[in-house]
Design a protein around this motif. Sequence first.
Motif, mmCIF file in Angstrom:
data_model
loop_
_atom_site.group_PDB
_atom_site.id
_atom_site.type_symbol
_atom_site.label_atom_id
_atom_site.label_comp_id
_atom_site.label_asym_id
_atom_site.label_seq_id
_atom_site.Cartn_x
_atom_site.Cartn_y
_atom_site.Cartn_z
ATOM 1 N N ASP A 104 0.829 -1.211 0.000
ATOM 2 C CA ASP A 104 0.000 0.000 0.000
ATOM 3 C C ASP A 104 0.863 1.261 0.000
ATOM 4 O OD1 ASP A 104 -2.287 -1.517 -0.002
ATOM 5 O OD2 ASP A 104 -2.672 -1.313 2.153
ATOM 6 N N ILE A 105 1.886 1.271 0.850
ATOM 7 C CA ILE A 105 2.737 2.458 0.929
ATOM 8 C C ILE A 105 3.545 2.614 -0.355
ATOM 9 C CG2 ILE A 105 4.641 3.542 2.173
ATOM 10 C CD1 ILE A 105 3.627 2.152 4.710
ATOM 11 N N ALA A 106 4.030 1.498 -0.903
ATOM 12 C CA ALA A 106 4.762 1.570 -2.168
ATOM 13 C C ALA A 106 3.879 2.142 -3.272
ATOM 14 C CB ALA A 106 5.284 0.192 -2.557
ATOM 15 N N SER A 107 2.605 1.772 -3.272
ATOM 16 C CA SER A 107 1.670 2.320 -4.265
ATOM 17 C C SER A 107 1.538 3.829 -4.114
ATOM 18 C CB SER A 107 0.294 1.662 -4.117
ATOM 19 O OG SER A 107 0.347 0.290 -4.433
ATOM 20 N N ASP A 108 1.507 4.307 -2.863
ATOM 21 C CA ASP A 108 1.454 5.751 -2.621
ATOM 22 C C ASP A 108 2.688 6.443 -3.196
ATOM 23 O OD1 ASP A 108 -0.944 5.502 -1.307
ATOM 24 O OD2 ASP A 108 -0.069 5.511 0.706
ATOM 25 N N VAL A 109 3.851 5.818 -3.011
ATOM 26 C CA VAL A 109 5.092 6.410 -3.512
ATOM 27 C C VAL A 109 5.085 6.440 -5.041
ATOM 28 C CG1 VAL A 109 7.608 6.182 -3.607
ATOM 29 C CG2 VAL A 109 6.389 5.717 -1.462
ATOM 30 N N HIS B 59 2.755 14.874 -3.166
ATOM 31 C CA HIS B 59 3.156 14.372 -1.858
ATOM 32 C C HIS B 59 2.895 12.874 -1.753
ATOM 33 C CE1 HIS B 59 3.727 18.371 -0.171
ATOM 34 N NE2 HIS B 59 2.559 18.726 -0.661
ATOM 35 N N VAL B 60 3.720 12.198 -0.955
ATOM 36 C CA VAL B 60 3.394 10.840 -0.535
ATOM 37 C C VAL B 60 2.320 10.958 0.532
ATOM 38 C CG1 VAL B 60 4.238 8.749 0.570
ATOM 39 C CG2 VAL B 60 5.708 9.993 -1.018
ATOM 40 N N ARG B 61 1.205 10.297 0.314
ATOM 41 C CA ARG B 61 0.076 10.430 1.229
ATOM 42 C C ARG B 61 0.069 9.258 2.210
ATOM 43 N NH1 ARG B 61 -2.559 14.571 -0.735
ATOM 44 N NH2 ARG B 61 -2.463 15.024 -2.963
ATOM 45 N N MET B 62 0.072 9.587 3.491
ATOM 46 C CA MET B 62 0.002 8.572 4.545
ATOM 47 C C MET B 62 -1.320 8.759 5.269
ATOM 48 S SD MET B 62 2.990 6.928 4.487
ATOM 49 C CE MET B 62 3.184 6.250 6.126
ATOM 50 N N SER B 63 -2.405 8.569 4.560
ATOM 51 C CA SER B 63 -3.724 8.857 5.108
ATOM 52 C C SER B 63 -4.020 7.969 6.305
ATOM 53 C CB SER B 63 -4.798 8.642 4.038
ATOM 54 O OG SER B 63 -4.739 7.333 3.532
ATOM 55 N N ASP C 146 13.075 5.078 0.397
ATOM 56 C CA ASP C 146 12.214 5.308 -0.766
ATOM 57 C C ASP C 146 10.854 5.877 -0.392
ATOM 58 O OD1 ASP C 146 13.936 4.715 -2.794
ATOM 59 O OD2 ASP C 146 13.287 2.638 -3.035
ATOM 60 N N LEU C 147 10.468 5.806 0.880
ATOM 61 C CA LEU C 147 9.195 6.416 1.269
ATOM 62 C C LEU C 147 9.160 7.885 0.871
ATOM 63 C CD1 LEU C 147 6.454 6.334 2.822
ATOM 64 C CD2 LEU C 147 7.746 7.165 4.802
ATOM 65 N N LEU C 148 10.278 8.569 1.031
ATOM 66 C CA LEU C 148 10.334 10.005 0.746
ATOM 67 C C LEU C 148 11.056 10.311 -0.564
ATOM 68 C CD1 LEU C 148 11.030 11.447 4.322
ATOM 69 C CD2 LEU C 148 8.841 11.087 3.170
ATOM 70 N N LEU C 149 11.245 9.305 -1.401
ATOM 71 C CA LEU C 149 11.955 9.509 -2.664
ATOM 72 C C LEU C 149 11.354 10.619 -3.523
ATOM 73 C CD1 LEU C 149 14.170 8.617 -4.665
ATOM 74 C CD2 LEU C 149 12.537 6.921 -5.546
ATOM 75 N N PRO C 150 10.026 10.721 -3.655
ATOM 76 C CA PRO C 150 9.488 11.806 -4.490
ATOM 77 C C PRO C 150 9.930 13.188 -4.028
ATOM 78 C CG PRO C 150 7.789 10.185 -4.022
ATOM 79 C CD PRO C 150 8.953 9.843 -3.145
ATOM 80 N N ALA D 24 7.131 -1.554 -9.502
ATOM 81 C CA ALA D 24 6.742 -0.312 -10.174
ATOM 82 C C ALA D 24 7.481 0.885 -9.597
ATOM 83 C CB ALA D 24 5.230 -0.114 -10.055
ATOM 84 N N LEU D 25 7.716 0.873 -8.293
ATOM 85 C CA LEU D 25 8.438 1.982 -7.653
ATOM 86 C C LEU D 25 9.843 2.105 -8.233
ATOM 87 C CD1 LEU D 25 8.532 2.625 -3.794
ATOM 88 C CD2 LEU D 25 10.471 3.101 -5.279
ATOM 89 N N GLN D 26 10.551 0.985 -8.327
ATOM 90 C CA GLN D 26 11.927 1.034 -8.830
ATOM 91 C C GLN D 26 11.975 1.453 -10.293
ATOM 92 O OE1 GLN D 26 14.252 0.954 -6.745
ATOM 93 N NE2 GLN D 26 13.118 0.098 -5.025
ATOM 94 N N VAL D 27 11.046 0.939 -11.095
ATOM 95 C CA VAL D 27 11.021 1.304 -12.511
ATOM 96 C C VAL D 27 10.706 2.787 -12.670
ATOM 97 C CG1 VAL D 27 9.847 0.954 -14.714
ATOM 98 C CG2 VAL D 27 10.426 -1.016 -13.290
ATOM 99 N N GLN D 28 9.733 3.276 -11.917
ATOM 100 C CA GLN D 28 9.373 4.687 -12.028
ATOM 101 C C GLN D 28 10.505 5.578 -11.534
ATOM 102 O OE1 GLN D 28 6.722 5.657 -13.614
ATOM 103 N NE2 GLN D 28 7.206 7.823 -13.367
ATOM 104 N N ALA D 29 11.185 5.155 -10.481
ATOM 105 C CA ALA D 29 12.336 5.917 -9.996
ATOM 106 C C ALA D 29 13.405 6.004 -11.080
ATOM 107 C CB ALA D 29 12.905 5.268 -8.737
ATOM 108 N N ALA D 30 13.661 4.887 -11.750
ATOM 109 C CA ALA D 30 14.653 4.883 -12.828
ATOM 110 C C ALA D 30 14.254 5.847 -13.939
ATOM 111 C CB ALA D 30 14.810 3.467 -13.380
ATOM 112 N N ARG D 31 12.981 5.882 -14.262
ATOM 113 C CA ARG D 31 12.520 6.768 -15.341
ATOM 114 C C ARG D 31 12.637 8.237 -14.950
ATOM 115 N NH1 ARG D 31 7.479 2.967 -17.009
ATOM 116 N NH2 ARG D 31 8.535 1.807 -18.663
ATOM 117 N N VAL D 32 12.326 8.549 -13.704
ATOM 118 C CA VAL D 32 12.450 9.933 -13.250
ATOM 119 C C VAL D 32 13.912 10.366 -13.294
ATOM 120 C CG1 VAL D 32 12.177 11.485 -11.280
ATOM 121 C CG2 VAL D 32 10.368 9.858 -11.837
#
Length: 236
Positions: free
Chosen positions: A16-21, A30-34, A57-61, A220-228
């Motif tokens: 769930d948290i990875a999906s938020d990231v 923002h990373v949302r920690m609702s 990676d929680l705060l990577l964005p 997905a987090l790692q792939v998206q990080a690589a793309r950014v």
Amino acid sequence: MEQSGTSALLQGAVQDIASDVVSALRGGDHVRMSGTGAMDDVEGSLTLAAVRVLGADLLLPHVLFPTPPAPEALAVFRRTVEAFPPRPDAAPTVKWSHWAMSRTLRRLDTSLAGTPAGDQPPEQDAGWLDEATWQVLTHQLAVLAPLAVPGADCAVARAAQRRPVDVARGFVRAVRRRDWQQAAGAGRWLTLIDGVPETLGLETGLDFVELMGGNDPRVALQVQAARVVRAAGALV
């Protein structure tokens, strides 16, 4: 059965948290920690454990984009760093993961400026990576993928920089073994290091990893990080 149930809950929390990231990386938000502000002790402990698994990676964005983290996300991150200091006999990857979290916290938590908690912690040794086989190197770097951020020099990043061909070999091996998480983590490192063989086809490889393993938010987090990182102009 209880232990199995707890593991399933933890895995779900991590996903769930990875999906938020991932959402934040895609939208620059923002990373949302609702709901974290009203958690009971059990839920709070589970969230801290999940953040520990995800690491820096929680705060990577908020490292890659000029947006401050939401107060609740920063608070949970700070509590995790404080709650899980590595033991003296902890594995090197555990020590480095905590080091990465501490570095990220100092970077983003302005309240720590001028306090002992804001001081730069000493780097851990990374000599074992120079002696590791290329298979072990790739596995260890994938575990330490949160350290793969632009301009963030450390001993692990320097070790990866010295062995681009080995990391590329490890990426190919992980894809062939359908180990999508390891492949995604290795691919993220490959976007940052020089000397990667052009014949690797990293862009196409990352697309394939996302296609096959992208249903897993951690992949997905790692792939998206690589793309950014690539979009920001990192050398490949």
